[in-house]
Motif scaffolding. Sequence first.
Motif, PDB file in Angstrom:
ATOM      1  N   ALA A 152       2.522   5.730  -2.861  1.00  0.00           N
ATOM      2  CA  ALA A 152       3.950   6.760  -3.486  1.00  0.00           C
ATOM      3  C   ALA A 152       3.932   6.889  -5.287  1.00  0.00           C
ATOM      4  O   ALA A 152       4.859   7.371  -5.882  1.00  0.00           O
ATOM      5  N   GLY A 153       2.997   6.290  -5.679  1.00  0.00           N
ATOM      6  CA  GLY A 153       2.815   5.985  -7.603  1.00  0.00           C
ATOM      7  C   GLY A 153       3.575   4.611  -7.995  1.00  0.00           C
ATOM      8  O   GLY A 153       4.171   4.620  -8.877  1.00  0.00           O
ATOM      9  N   ASN A 154       4.490   4.036  -7.316  1.00  0.00           N
ATOM     10  CA  ASN A 154       5.154   2.854  -7.610  1.00  0.00           C
ATOM     11  C   ASN A 154       4.531   1.535  -7.534  1.00  0.00           C
ATOM     12  O   ASN A 154       4.130   0.565  -6.303  1.00  0.00           O
ATOM     13  N   ILE A 155       3.978   1.611  -8.658  1.00  0.00           N
ATOM     14  CA  ILE A 155       3.214  -0.039  -8.747  1.00  0.00           C
ATOM     15  C   ILE A 155       3.662  -1.042  -8.868  1.00  0.00           C
ATOM     16  O   ILE A 155       3.456  -1.904  -8.893  1.00  0.00           O
ATOM     17  N   GLN A 156       4.595  -1.065  -9.239  1.00  0.00           N
ATOM     18  CA  GLN A 156       5.954  -2.576  -9.771  1.00  0.00           C
ATOM     19  C   GLN A 156       6.265  -2.951  -8.856  1.00  0.00           C
ATOM     20  O   GLN A 156       5.730  -3.715  -8.204  1.00  0.00           O
ATOM     21  N   GLU A 157       6.832  -2.205  -7.295  1.00  0.00           N
ATOM     22  CA  GLU A 157       7.177  -2.434  -6.456  1.00  0.00           C
ATOM     23  C   GLU A 157       6.131  -2.578  -5.299  1.00  0.00           C
ATOM     24  O   GLU A 157       5.704  -4.058  -4.800  1.00  0.00           O
ATOM     25  N   ALA A 158       4.604  -2.249  -5.854  1.00  0.00           N
ATOM     26  CA  ALA A 158       3.016  -2.716  -4.594  1.00  0.00           C
ATOM     27  C   ALA A 158       2.868  -4.005  -5.176  1.00  0.00           C
ATOM     28  O   ALA A 158       2.287  -4.706  -4.632  1.00  0.00           O
ATOM     29  N   ASP A 174       1.101  -1.113   0.048  1.00  0.00           N
ATOM     30  CA  ASP A 174      -0.061   0.051  -0.221  1.00  0.00           C
ATOM     31  C   ASP A 174       1.155   1.615   0.201  1.00  0.00           C
ATOM     32  O   ASP A 174       0.797   1.942  -0.870  1.00  0.00           O
ATOM     33  N   ALA A 175       2.507   0.797   0.741  1.00  0.00           N
ATOM     34  CA  ALA A 175       3.019   2.347   0.805  1.00  0.00           C
ATOM     35  C   ALA A 175       3.130   2.778  -0.690  1.00  0.00           C
ATOM     36  O   ALA A 175       3.886   3.728  -0.764  1.00  0.00           O
ATOM     37  N   TYR A 176       3.907   1.512  -1.212  1.00  0.00           N
ATOM     38  CA  TYR A 176       4.743   1.838  -2.870  1.00  0.00           C
ATOM     39  C   TYR A 176       3.554   2.363  -3.995  1.00  0.00           C
ATOM     40  O   TYR A 176       3.980   3.385  -4.146  1.00  0.00           O
ATOM     41  N   LEU A 177       1.875   1.956  -3.062  1.00  0.00           N
ATOM     42  CA  LEU A 177       1.072   2.430  -4.534  1.00  0.00           C
ATOM     43  C   LEU A 177       1.192   3.952  -3.910  1.00  0.00           C
ATOM     44  O   LEU A 177       0.261   4.296  -5.219  1.00  0.00           O
TER      45      LEU A 177
END
Length: 473
Positions: A75-81, A70-73
């Motif tokens: 932050a806009g980092n869909i790949q890591e999410a 969720d934190a990565y999502l």
Amino acid sequence: MMNKRIYFLGIPFFALSLWAQEPLEAGLTEQVEAIAASIKEHPQTAAEGFDNLLKGKNKKNVSLLVAIGDAYLTAGNIQEAGRYAQRAADVDNKAPQVYLLQGDIALAENDPGTACGNYEQAILFDEDCKEAYYKYAHAYAGVNPQLSVDMLLKLKARFPEELQTDRELANVYYQMGDYSRAKTAFDTFMQAGKPEVQDYGRYAMLLYLNKDYRESMDMVEKGLSMDAQYHLLKRLKMYDLYELKAYEEALKASQEFLDQKEGSFVYLDYVYQGRICEALKQTEPAVAAFKQALAADTQGEHPEIWKEMSGAYESAQNYPQAVEAFQHYADCLNGKMEVSDLFLLGRLYYLSASATEDMAQKTAALTKADEIFAQVAQRVPTNYLGNFWRARVNSLLDPETSQGLAKPYYEAALALLSQQPQASQSLMIECESYLGYYYFLQKDYEQSKEHWRNILKLDPEHAAAKQALEGMK
């Protein structure tokens, strides 16, 4: 009528953060939040921090893995999410929060179908996962709102006491344009829930759209007692007061609203200000407001503003300006004007001609009016209006009735009026009077008498008809 929907009242779907996932321990939550703050500027540092957090007993902590995803999502980092969502699924592929995260990722990629498939999976593994119902409804609200309604009704059936569901149903019904059901759903929440100022704003808006202006005003006042600067409520106060014909109060409300330094304004705000000023016979401020509305309508999607401006000029009997504004409206429609508007334009040209002593201007306006009323007669041949107003126009073009220019049009209008059982007697008398006078000038006294007698059948006490018949004995 202008469209008054989402583009100016702005009802967002309720924030999904209201429904939390299965919570982490307080300490882990704080650590995730602290590390997440560095994701954008120091991604490597954040990655190392999360790796350290997942060591030992936390390695297979599904809630922690999902929280990091969720934190990565966020932050806009869909790949890591997506990577963390997969790690969580590898640990427990039946955990509903895993599918919530995967659904959120799909939604971030503009794939509502896949997102809702994941939310349905979350419900499959936990029928009490309220967040999945709400997220499903959110995802489909602007795509297939009926599916949103169906899901929310399932949630309502499972949790009848869940008042937030009624609030969400109100939003979806609103997006469907079903304002009556939206109001009913909001009624339930407002009566039994604990409404906040934004709820009063949304509810007041729904009441306004349902034309329940008095009730809407009541909600506006309650909401403003909680937050006197709430933008939507101040807007609706102006709208409602105008609709309630409280024009002086509406003018004050419009000034307070539009004088704000902060807050966005839309074309309809200025339209309402123009309407208020027009109702108070303040023509210049009304026109100025309509011009502001035109400037705010940057895409030119609302040519009817010109029509409203024309109405302000007409109320002040400034017919040339009224014609000019209405002609702008007609030009914007590029020949696709409704016949009712076409008639109004012709009538304005007629009024403009009647109000001037300049013969060149009078003739030009009457010629234009005649052209327009001819189009009206052609488009609705069974309606008397086109021919009747052509008769009036040509009567002004031939004030001495020496040429009989109006004769064929009064005859055509009379023929149509005679076929209508509820036809206006005054209109028929006008037609018969012209024809009676025309035939008198032509010394065709028998024809003239017939028309005057017809008038007496309609009005046995008609003085002019009696006098004409008496004079022709």
